[in-house]
Design a protein around this motif. Structure first.
Motif, PDB file in Angstrom:
ATOM      1  N   SER D  94       0.645  -1.192  -0.020  1.00  0.00           N
ATOM      2  CA  SER D  94      -0.156  -0.092   0.013  1.00  0.00           C
ATOM      3  C   SER D  94       0.810   1.241   0.133  1.00  0.00           C
ATOM      4  CB  SER D  94      -0.892   0.125   1.333  1.00  0.00           C
ATOM      5  OG  SER D  94      -0.144   0.206   2.326  1.00  0.00           O
ATOM      6  N   THR D  97       1.783   1.707  -3.666  1.00  0.00           N
ATOM      7  CA  THR D  97       0.765   2.509  -4.368  1.00  0.00           C
ATOM      8  C   THR D  97       0.648   3.937  -4.084  1.00  0.00           C
ATOM      9  OG1 THR D  97      -0.739   1.517  -2.879  1.00  0.00           O
ATOM     10  CG2 THR D  97      -0.513   0.276  -4.943  1.00  0.00           C
ATOM     11  N   MET D 114      -5.647   7.409  -9.664  1.00  0.00           N
ATOM     12  CA  MET D 114      -6.942   7.166  -9.074  1.00  0.00           C
ATOM     13  C   MET D 114      -6.727   5.491  -8.615  1.00  0.00           C
ATOM     14  SD  MET D 114      -9.890   9.678 -10.483  1.00  0.00           S
ATOM     15  CE  MET D 114     -11.088   8.903  -9.617  1.00  0.00           C
ATOM     16  N   VAL D 115      -6.380   4.703  -9.605  1.00  0.00           N
ATOM     17  CA  VAL D 115      -6.312   3.435  -9.459  1.00  0.00           C
ATOM     18  C   VAL D 115      -5.447   3.130  -8.241  1.00  0.00           C
ATOM     19  CG1 VAL D 115      -5.498   1.148 -10.416  1.00  0.00           C
ATOM     20  CG2 VAL D 115      -6.748   2.665 -11.876  1.00  0.00           C
ATOM     21  N   GLY D 118      -6.957   3.993  -5.057  1.00  0.00           N
ATOM     22  CA  GLY D 118      -7.747   3.256  -4.843  1.00  0.00           C
ATOM     23  C   GLY D 118      -7.183   1.930  -4.122  1.00  0.00           C
ATOM     24  N   SER D 119      -6.250   1.189  -4.904  1.00  0.00           N
ATOM     25  CA  SER D 119      -5.482   0.042  -4.140  1.00  0.00           C
ATOM     26  C   SER D 119      -5.107   0.288  -3.039  1.00  0.00           C
ATOM     27  CB  SER D 119      -4.303  -0.247  -5.009  1.00  0.00           C
ATOM     28  OG  SER D 119      -4.372   0.398  -6.339  1.00  0.00           O
ATOM     29  N   THR D 120      -4.615   1.514  -2.689  1.00  0.00           N
ATOM     30  CA  THR D 120      -4.080   1.730  -1.333  1.00  0.00           C
ATOM     31  C   THR D 120      -5.137   1.455  -0.228  1.00  0.00           C
ATOM     32  OG1 THR D 120      -2.499   3.375  -2.369  1.00  0.00           O
ATOM     33  CG2 THR D 120      -2.880   3.445   0.135  1.00  0.00           C
ATOM     34  N   LEU D 121      -6.312   2.244  -0.611  1.00  0.00           N
ATOM     35  CA  LEU D 121      -7.380   2.050   0.300  1.00  0.00           C
ATOM     36  C   LEU D 121      -7.984   0.647   0.523  1.00  0.00           C
ATOM     37  CD1 LEU D 121      -9.547   5.104  -0.788  1.00  0.00           C
ATOM     38  CD2 LEU D 121      -8.248   4.924   0.983  1.00  0.00           C
ATOM     39  N   VAL D 122      -7.849  -0.017  -0.696  1.00  0.00           N
ATOM     40  CA  VAL D 122      -8.302  -1.563  -0.442  1.00  0.00           C
ATOM     41  C   VAL D 122      -7.265  -2.247   0.301  1.00  0.00           C
ATOM     42  CG1 VAL D 122      -8.550  -3.743  -1.843  1.00  0.00           C
ATOM     43  CG2 VAL D 122      -9.616  -1.510  -2.788  1.00  0.00           C
ATOM     44  N   SER D 183      -8.926   8.834   1.437  1.00  0.00           N
ATOM     45  CA  SER D 183     -10.094   9.081   0.628  1.00  0.00           C
ATOM     46  C   SER D 183     -10.394  10.479   0.058  1.00  0.00           C
ATOM     47  CB  SER D 183     -11.293   8.355   1.743  1.00  0.00           C
ATOM     48  OG  SER D 183     -11.009   7.428   2.446  1.00  0.00           O
ATOM     49  N   LEU D 186      -8.387  10.910  -2.605  1.00  0.00           N
ATOM     50  CA  LEU D 186      -8.957  10.169  -4.014  1.00  0.00           C
ATOM     51  C   LEU D 186      -9.981  11.400  -4.425  1.00  0.00           C
ATOM     52  CD1 LEU D 186      -9.076   7.813  -5.584  1.00  0.00           C
ATOM     53  CD2 LEU D 186     -10.454   6.580  -4.255  1.00  0.00           C
ATOM     54  N   TRP D 187     -10.930  11.759  -3.552  1.00  0.00           N
ATOM     55  CA  TRP D 187     -11.929  12.366  -4.057  1.00  0.00           C
ATOM     56  C   TRP D 187     -11.512  13.791  -4.743  1.00  0.00           C
ATOM     57  CZ3 TRP D 187     -14.522  16.200  -0.300  1.00  0.00           C
ATOM     58  CH2 TRP D 187     -15.512  17.024  -1.095  1.00  0.00           C
TER      59      TRP D 187
END
Ligand code: HEA
Ligand code: HEA
Ligand code: CUA
Ligand SMILES: [Cu+2]
Lengths: 541, 318, 100, 227
Positions: D94, D97, D114-115, D118-122, D183, D186-187
């Motif tokens: 993470s 990413t 963004m991808v 997003g992977s970091t968040l996941v 997050s 990301l937004w």
């Protein structure tokens, strides 16, 4: 000074935005207003805590023991200590005068993160409110002393958890202020204002800020552990579960000793501004003073265990910490000598701020020298946790930081409010303050040598005479302080208008109108010389 | 010299360092203060209208950095070496287990004897093994300049060698709860023979501390007030003075009518000393406890007449 | 601001690309593997692994992921001062615990 | 809450007129110019406080481990090293990413950024899920502070588990804080508030996330590999 006549910007005290009155203050990001917000809040806390100190003295006359029970007395000194330390002397000069004058002194329009600055104030207020709440909720006011020693603080039924959380929040406020100031000094110095052209107050605030960010997190985590211990019983400090009270003491003092230098460094910085202004000459040994601030901050982080000499540490630790304690006293000595050196061959204009600055030096020396006595192992075994310690820290905290706070207030008062106080009244208040102070706290030193332990609700008969002396001293002190604060309050409201440069100072704040305009400088100045060059002034006039 | 009741070798060691630092401190404080005042007067605006802009002096900086440094180091060294002596008990010291609890002290000697006050032979080293059963306390004997914290789950040691017979306060120095300031006891220093008589004597052996105090008391009962005669005969004067000096027990002087804090079953109460109280106390001393004193008074059988005499006599001491 | 040691606000050096960071990540995974391996060899090895490999891993994250490599000296000093302070806290604390 | 003040506040160094002139002649004056370097300095100083905060815990840990070497060994044996190692790999990845997201932003590759974010968040959420399984197992076995079973173990092991829950718990809180901040990032990337010429917030949030990773790097050998 006539150049300011045509300033376009209004004074920072005038509301210009969409918000007016109180709301304008509560949402301000102006460092000057935030400084005042701190000052007003702090003054109230200070008065309350002083009131408590006063009551504690009455208890020691034994005549009030019907009103104040032993439990209440334990709560009184805890609350007195917590308020004085976390709400007054630690934020003290740094938050009030640091906020107000640091940006001005380096020729900036504000601090680096003005909104963070306001957030720090809100954290400060939140912490203060939590501290007050802790008195009336849960099991009642904490009774452990401000040091919250485990395992007593884990076992007592009083509301230690909330009080400790309040201290945590206050620590957070202090760290954020530190971050802000370091960034400000690195980034926002005016063109030409290189490091050795900064007024020495800035050096003091800078070194303080480093202690704030390097030491405060330790106490934050320690307090969190105390809370976890109380709620979940994690067992780190509780000997019943294998924990170690000594670890608590180490962690607590790793922060709380450096904290005493958070208290004194900005105070020393303010004194360093005051003395040259009234001696009308450049500071003696600029670099020595600047470096000694950094040295105090550095070595000061390495002496914490001198508060634990009788706790049963290893001989090695005793030896090392006693040695380091002696070394940390050296830079303080250097400062004292340089201040005295600055008076030499000056042209001394004796004014109230100078009187209080010199009083600071005298009282701080007594405090510091008693500190050195405590640092000597053989003496510490006797005086530890007696009134000698109480005397020592009132000399350094009240006689040191407190007096410097008063001196700084007198010095910058005309700049901050654009008004002047009655000098005669201030001189008059000095006598009861000085006499009362020494009766009160020198009395405590003697009591300590006689063997009077601290945090005692009742004392043995042989100590009574000195306790009476100390209490009488506190009455003189009250008298003086009431006159002092009364005079200033009167001046804020109705004082006559002050000149822009009433003392003939040469640092940047004195080139501004009194009170300063909103963004401090119409145009950022370019600095071409050191901070205390008085000949230039003479050349002009 | 008797500076603040100096009564043990540790006290001499500690005071020696204290006076060294104190002397230096006074010298420096006077020097700095006088210089400050002198400069303020000598270089006042009137006398010295034009300031000289002296930026500093490297030599001076070096001098006033290194002289304090050397002095501070000497303070450290002196303090440390004397402390080493104060903290390292000699091998032949008698080891006493000191137990702190909220809010009292108890002492246990090597042969299992226990007491609420600490008995110590004159001129013999005594090692204190200090523990606590609950929170942190501080074991402090001001006259010996001796202090060590009582920690739970850990034993701290210190030692002393008394140099003067007498009775000295023991105080608790670490805040330990509501009765922190009541957590007091005494150390009673007696000649060695007397200590031994108690130590090796059986259950009944009289508690030490009589000899040096009976010496003060009147040996001859003839011509004494009847109450005083009883006090002397029954050995009360071993622990109580009639002239205001505190001993093991409170002085009887000006006792009558005084307001006092006593503890009944651990609860503090303020009472006024009257006839009933005195009678109750003398006949059943263990039922209550006077603040600041160990619960060490033995029950002594007195006849009604003796009791009356004693109470009347105590009243005359006001 | 003439004599400032700090560089101006922009990154002075070229921005590194994806490749660098992926390489560092691989290295980190390998080091983690080593650490796990070493810790199976016995207590002493585990402690030595802890004392050498862990700071190394942390150092890589600091130096590359956190861009210390590409920053001026000030940030490095800040980090070093912090670590130094912590180290001294450790050392002085152990002057007590280790000599009992 | 810890990351927020700095990240939230940094915009304040952007005055109303700061958009246009990144290369302004005098670097930083007053509130009128944007000072990315200053923001990063502020963030690093904030990270200093975080390092010392955990440093305090590491000090407590080593103090106790020195006192109870055997018990800590035993305690470590109770933990699931495999889960610990997996979680390490998750967090390291993470971290990767996040830096890659910054590279992407620097290259104006918004989609990729963004991808990566997003992977970091996941990955961060994965970490928390694994963590919660682990904690759940400990609770199941009665190995939590104040548990009756734990009280029967030797004192040193009680301390071990006290520290384990405190340190991983506090770390977990930091993960949650970091995820919240990321997050928002990301937004902001999605809404172009973060873009090639202006990504200091993303950078600072990344710094925070990496620090959380570094702390875990230390927690792994101290707890999971201690046996
Ligand atoms: C503003 C706060 C402040 C300051 C500046 C200091 C400064 C110092 N303090 Fe103090 N201290 C406290 C606040 C402060 N202290 C508090 C609050 C406590 C108690 C906490 C508690 O338990 O509740 C405490 C307790 C305390 C103890 C623990 C006592 C105990 O509980 O057993 C010790 C022991 O070493 C100590 C030492 C020192 C020393 C050596 C200095 C030095 O920095 C002083 C240096 C200054 C000088 C020395 C004077 C000037 C020098 C000269 C004039 C040179 C010439 C002199 C000679 C050559 C001798 N302090
Ligand atoms: C800056 C810090 C500071 C300051 C200024 C003071 C100021 C005073 N302190 Fe304080 N004190 C501490 C910090 C400070 N103290 C700390 C940290 C402790 C340790 C706590 C602990 O053990 O945990 C302590 C402990 C302490 C004790 C020891 C308690 C004990 O161990 O038993 C005592 C005892 O008398 C005392 C007294 C006083 C007095 C009389 C004042 C006087 O200077 C006050 C003078 C002022 C007045 C007398 C009032 C003037 C104003 C008014 C009259 C306004 C009226 C207002 C109202 C009625 C609300 N203090
Ligand atoms: Cu026991 Cu205080
Ligand atoms: Cu200290």
């Amino acid at each position: 000074m006539s150049t300011h006549a045509a300033t376009a910007q209004p004074s920072y005290l005038v509301d210009t935005g969409s918000r007016k009155g109180l709301m304008a203050w509560l949402t301000t990001t102006d460092h000057k207003r935030i400084g005042l917000l701190y000052l007003y809040a702090m003054s109230i806390f200070f008065l309350i805590a002083m009131g408590i100190g006063f009551v504690m003295r009455l208890v020691q006359l034994t005549s009030y023991q019907k009103l104040i029970t032993a439990q209440t007395y334990n709560a009184l000194f805890t609350v007195h200590g917590v308020i004085m330390i976390f709400l007054f002397v630690i934020p003290g000069l740094s938050a009030v005068f640091g906020n107000f004058f640091l940006p001005i002194l380096i020729g900036a329009k504000d601090v680096s993160f003005p909104r963070l600055n306001l957030a720090s104030w809100y954290f400060f207020m939140a912490g203060a409110i939590l501290a007050v709440l802790s008195l009336f909720t849960g099991g009642g006011a904490p009774d452990t002393g401000w040091s919250f020693y485990a395992p007593f603080s884990l076992k007592t039924g009083t509301n230690v958890s909330l009080a400790v959380f309040a201290a945590f929040v206050l620590g957070f406020s202090s760290m954020l202020t530190g971050i802000n100031f370091i960034t400000t000094i690195h980034r926002l110095r005016a063109p030409g204002m290189h490091w050795f052209r900064m007024p020495l107050f800035c050096w003091a605030v800078y070194s303080t800020a480093w202690i704030q960010i390097l030491a405060t997190p330790i106490v934050a985590i320690t307090l969190v552990l105390v809370i976890l211990e109380r709620f979940f019983g994690i067992g780190v400090f509780d000997p019943a579960k294998g924990g170690d009270p000594l670890l608590y003491q180490h962690l607590f003092w790793i922060y709380s000793h450096p904290a005493v230098y958070i208290m004194i460094l900005p105070a020393m910085g303010a004194i360093t501004e005051i003395i040259p202004t009234f001696a009308k000459r450049t500071i003696f040994g600029y670099k020595a003073i600047a470096f000694s601030s950094m040295a105090i901050a550095g070595v000061g982080s390495l002496v914490w265990a001198h508060h634990m000499f009788t706790s049963g540490m290893s001989g090695m630790a005793l030896m090392l910490f006693s040695l380091l304690t002696m070394i940390v006293a050296v830079p303080s000595a250097v400062k004292v000598f340089n201040w005295v050196g600055t008076l030499y061959k000056g042209s001394i204009d004796f004014q109230p701020p100078l009187l209080f600055a010199l009083t600071f030096i005298f009282l701080f020396c007594i405090g510091g020298l008693t500190g050195v006595m405590q640092g000597a192992l053989a003496v510490n075994v006797h005086v530890h946790d007696t009134y000698f310690i109480v005397g020592h820290f009132h000399y350094v905290m009240f006689g040191g930081t407190g007096m410097a706070f008063f001196a700084a207030l007198l010095y910058w008062f005309p700049k901050m409010w654009g008004r002047m106080y009655s000098k005669a009244a201030i001189y008059a208040s000095w006598f009861p303050i000085f006499i009362g102070f020494n009766l009160l706290y020198f009395g405590m030193l003697i009591l300590g040598l006689m063997g009077m332990p601290r945090r005692y609700y009742v004392h043995l008969p042989q100590f009574h005479t000195m306790h009476v002396v100390a209490t009488v001293g506190s009455w003189f002190l009250v008298l003086g302080l009431l006159l002092f604060f009364g005079t200033l309050l009167y001046a804020i409201l109705w004082g006559e208008k002050a000149e822009d440069n009433p003392w003939g100072g040469v640092t940047l704040e004195w080139s501004l109108p009194s009170p300063p305009i909103q963004e401090n400088f119409e145009e950022i100045p370019t600095i071409t010389h050191g901070p205390y060059e008085f000949e230039r002034l003479e050349g002009k006039s | 010299m008797d500076w603040m009741n100096q009564a043990a070798i540790s006290a001499q060691k500690s005071d020696a360092v204290f006076f060294y630092v104190f002397g230096l401190s006074v010298a420096f404080l006077i020097f700095i203060t006088v210089l400050m005042i002198y400069f303020v007067i000598r270089y006042s605006k009137k006398r010295h209208p034009k300031a000289e802009q002296i930026e500093g002096h490297v030599g001076l900086e070096i001098v006033w950095t290194s002289i304090p440094l050397v002095l501070f180091l000497s303070i450290f060294y002196y303090g440390w070496t004397n402390y080493e002596y104060m903290s390292q008990a000699p091998r032949d010291a008698m080891a006493v287990k000191v137990t702190a609890r909220q809010w009292s002290w108890s002492f246990e000697y090597p042969n299992g004897k226990q007491s609420k006050v600490l008995f110590a032979p004159l001129g013999k080293p005594m090692k204190m093994e200090v523990r606590s059963v609950d929170v942190v306390h501080g074991f402090f004997i001001p006259s010996f300049r001796l202090k060590i914290d009582a920690m739970p789950a850990r034993t701290n040691t210190t030692w002393f060698q008394a140099t003067k017979p007498g009775s000295y306060d023991i105080e608790c120095t670490v805040i330990c709860g509501v009765d922190h300031s009541l957590m007091l006891s005494k150390v009673i220093v007696v000649p060695e023979e007397e200590f031994k008589a108690w130590y090796f004597g059986g259950e009944e052996a009289p508690e030490p501390g009589k000899s040096f105090r009976t010496a003060e008391a009147h040996p001859d009962l003839q011509g004494l007030a009847p109450g005083l005669a009883v006090l002397t005969a029954k050995g009360c004067l071993a622990c109580h003075s009639v002239d205001g000096k505190p001993k093991v027990g409170p002085t009887l002087k000006a006792l009558y009518g005084k307001e006092e804090q006593i503890l009944i079953a651990g609860v503090a109460k303020t009472i006024r000393v009257d006839d009933a109280y005195l009678r109750r106390f003398i006949t059943n001393p263990m039922d209550q406890q006077v603040r600041g004193y160990p619960p060490a008074m033995p029950q002594t059988a007195l006849t009604e007449q003796e009791l009356n005499d004693v109470v009347r006599y105590i009243k005359t001491l006001n | 601001m003439s004599e400032h040691v700090e560089p101006a606000s922009e990154h002075a050096t070229e921005h590194p690309g994806y490749g660098t960071f992926i390489k560092v990540w691989l290295l980190l995974l390998i080091l983690t593997g080593c650490l796990v391996g070493v810790s199976h060899l016995g207590q002493t090895y585990a402690v030595w692994g802890l004392l050498t490999l862990t700071p190394l891993k942390a150092g890589l994250v600091f130096y590359f992921f956190m861009h210390l490599k590409y920053e001026g000296p000030l940030f490095k000093v800040v980090v070093l001062v912090t670590l130094g302070t912590l180290l001294i806290f450790f050392a002085l604390l152990f002057s007590d615990v280790a000599f009992h | 809450m810890s990351a927020e003040p700095t990240t939230k506040v940094t915009p304040s160094s952007l005055g109303p007129d700061s958009e246009g002139s990144p290369g302004a002649s005098s670097v930083t004056q007053g509130s009128g110019h944007r000072d990315d370097y200053g923001s990063r300095l502020g963030m690093w100083l904030f990270l200093v406080t975080e390092m010392v905060l955990f440093g305090g815990l590491f000090i407590a840990y080593s103090y106790m481990r020195y006192r109870y070497p055997v018990e800590f060994h035993h305690g470590g044996g109770e933990l699931n090293a495999t889960l610990g190692v997996i979680n390490t790999l998750v967090l390291l990845t993470s971290s990767l990413t996040v830096v890659l997201a910054i590279v992407a932003i620097q290259r104006s590759e918004k989609g990729r950024a963004m991808v990566f974010l997003g992977s970091t968040l996941v990955l961060g959420l994965t970490f928390l899920v694994i963590k919660s399984f682990e904690w759940g197992a400990k609770f199941h076995h009665g190995l939590y502070p104040n548990a009756p079973h734990l009280a029967t173990l030797p004192p040193g092991e009680q301390v071990f588990f006290g520290l384990y829950f405190t340190m991983t718990g506090l770390h977990g809180l930091h993960v949650i804080a970091g995820l919240s901040v990321l997050s928002v990032m990301l937004w902001w990337v999605a809404t172009d508030r973060i873009r090639q010429d202006r990504y200091i917030h993303l950078e600072n949030s990344g710094l925070y996330w990496h620090l959380v990773d570094v702390i875990w790097i230390f927690l792994l050998p101290l707890f999971y590999l201690a046996a």
